[in-house]
Scaffold this active site. Structure first.
Site, short mmCIF file in Angstrom:
data_model
loop_
_atom_site.label_atom_id
_atom_site.label_comp_id
_atom_site.label_asym_id
_atom_site.label_seq_id
_atom_site.Cartn_x
_atom_site.Cartn_y
_atom_site.Cartn_z
N PHE A 124 0.81 -1.22 0.00
CA PHE A 124 0.00 0.00 0.00
C PHE A 124 0.85 1.28 0.00
CE2 PHE A 124 0.33 -1.48 4.46
CZ PHE A 124 0.89 -0.37 5.08
N ARG A 160 -1.20 8.20 20.77
CA ARG A 160 -1.64 7.03 19.98
C ARG A 160 -2.99 6.53 20.49
NH1 ARG A 160 0.99 5.28 15.32
NH2 ARG A 160 0.74 3.11 15.94
N THR A 209 -4.85 1.80 14.23
CA THR A 209 -4.65 2.17 12.82
C THR A 209 -5.86 1.79 11.96
OG1 THR A 209 -2.29 1.82 13.13
CG2 THR A 209 -3.08 1.88 10.86
N ARG A 266 -10.14 7.94 15.46
CA ARG A 266 -10.47 7.04 14.34
C ARG A 266 -11.75 6.27 14.62
NH1 ARG A 266 -4.21 5.34 13.95
NH2 ARG A 266 -3.50 6.87 12.41
N ASN A 296 -7.71 7.29 7.23
CA ASN A 296 -7.89 7.22 8.69
C ASN A 296 -7.56 8.54 9.41
OD1 ASN A 296 -5.15 6.93 8.39
ND2 ASN A 296 -4.94 5.15 9.72
N GLU A 354 10.51 12.46 13.20
CA GLU A 354 9.42 13.06 12.43
C GLU A 354 9.34 14.57 12.67
OE1 GLU A 354 5.94 10.70 13.37
OE2 GLU A 354 6.78 8.94 12.36
P1 RTP Z 1 0.16 6.51 11.15
O1 RTP Z 1 1.65 6.33 10.89
O2 RTP Z 1 -0.56 7.13 10.01
O3 RTP Z 1 -0.17 7.12 12.48
O4 RTP Z 1 -0.41 5.07 11.21
P2 RTP Z 1 0.09 3.86 12.08
O5 RTP Z 1 1.45 4.08 12.64
O6 RTP Z 1 -1.02 3.61 13.04
O7 RTP Z 1 0.13 2.70 11.01
P3 RTP Z 1 1.27 2.21 10.02
O8 RTP Z 1 1.25 0.73 10.04
O9 RTP Z 1 2.56 2.92 10.25
O10 RTP Z 1 0.66 2.65 8.65
C1 RTP Z 1 0.74 3.98 8.24
C2 RTP Z 1 -0.50 4.35 7.48
O11 RTP Z 1 -0.57 3.56 6.30
C3 RTP Z 1 -1.92 3.38 5.95
N1 RTP Z 1 -2.20 1.97 5.81
N2 RTP Z 1 -2.88 1.46 4.82
N3 RTP Z 1 -4.14 -0.32 3.02
C4 RTP Z 1 -3.62 -0.79 4.14
O12 RTP Z 1 -3.72 -1.94 4.44
C5 RTP Z 1 -2.96 0.15 5.02
N4 RTP Z 1 -2.29 -0.16 6.12
C6 RTP Z 1 -1.82 1.00 6.64
C7 RTP Z 1 -2.78 3.99 7.03
O13 RTP Z 1 -3.19 5.29 6.61
C8 RTP Z 1 -1.81 4.09 8.20
O14 RTP Z 1 -2.19 5.10 9.08
#
Ligand code: RTP
Length: 155
Positions: free
Chosen positions: A64, A92, A98, A109, A119, A133
């Protein structure tokens, strides 16, 4: 124990393009303000794909990744730095899981979205990634230092 211990911890929080378009900057800021955290930097940015590829470099081998970078580059983002004790972990929790199907009602979310690819918000997942970051999104001169008049009621 020092009562003021750890109150300078910082995290990077962003309202993603879908959150900006849906008018969710205010509600997202309110949740962090209401909790007692301090906003020390904020700006609207349309990020380049190169910038976002750096931001998400840990995810570059995910299927993705391309879609994620295009989505994040598709509009304005509200980039912020929030400060306070345990703000990375608590931030978080405020955002929620997520995957919106796993995020509890009461989280951002869990209250505002359905699709993992839309999201609405981002939050750093660890103190070290927060520091990276913040350095990627902000110049040091953009981060303010101010004392909240409420501080002695929060800590
Ligand atoms: P973020 O960095 O946005 O706070 O999200 P996160 O750490 O909770 O999740 P992470 O696994 O780092 O993924 C970053 C962002 O990628 C998108 N995503 N899409 N299509 C999919 O299966 C998928 N999985 C993740 C989401 O927008 C996620 O917030």
């Amino acid at each position: 124990l020092d009562k003021m211990g750890g109150i300078n911890e910082q995290t990077f929080i962003a309202v993603k393009p879908d959150g900006v378009q849906r008018g969710l900057i205010g509600p997202i800021i309110s949740r962090f303000e209401n909790r007692g955290f301090k906003l020390v930097a904020i700006k609207m940015v349309v990020a380049s794909k190169e910038h976002l590829e750096k931001h998400y470099s840990d995810l570059s081998d995910k299927p993705f990744f391309g879609g994620l970078v295009s989505y994040m580059a598709s509009g304005a983002i509200c980039a912020m730095v929030w400060e306070g004790r345990d703000v990375v972990k608590t931030g978080r929790a405020i955002l929620g899981a997520t995957k919106p199907s796993e995020s509890s009602p009461g989280t951002i979310r869990g209250d505002y979205c359905i699709d993992v690819g839309r999201n609405v918000c981002h939050g750093s997942d660890a103190v070290e990634s927060a520091q990276k970051e913040i350095a990627l999104w902000f110049d040091k001169s953009e981060i303010t230092s101010w004392k909240s008049a409420q501080q002695s009621w929060i800590y």
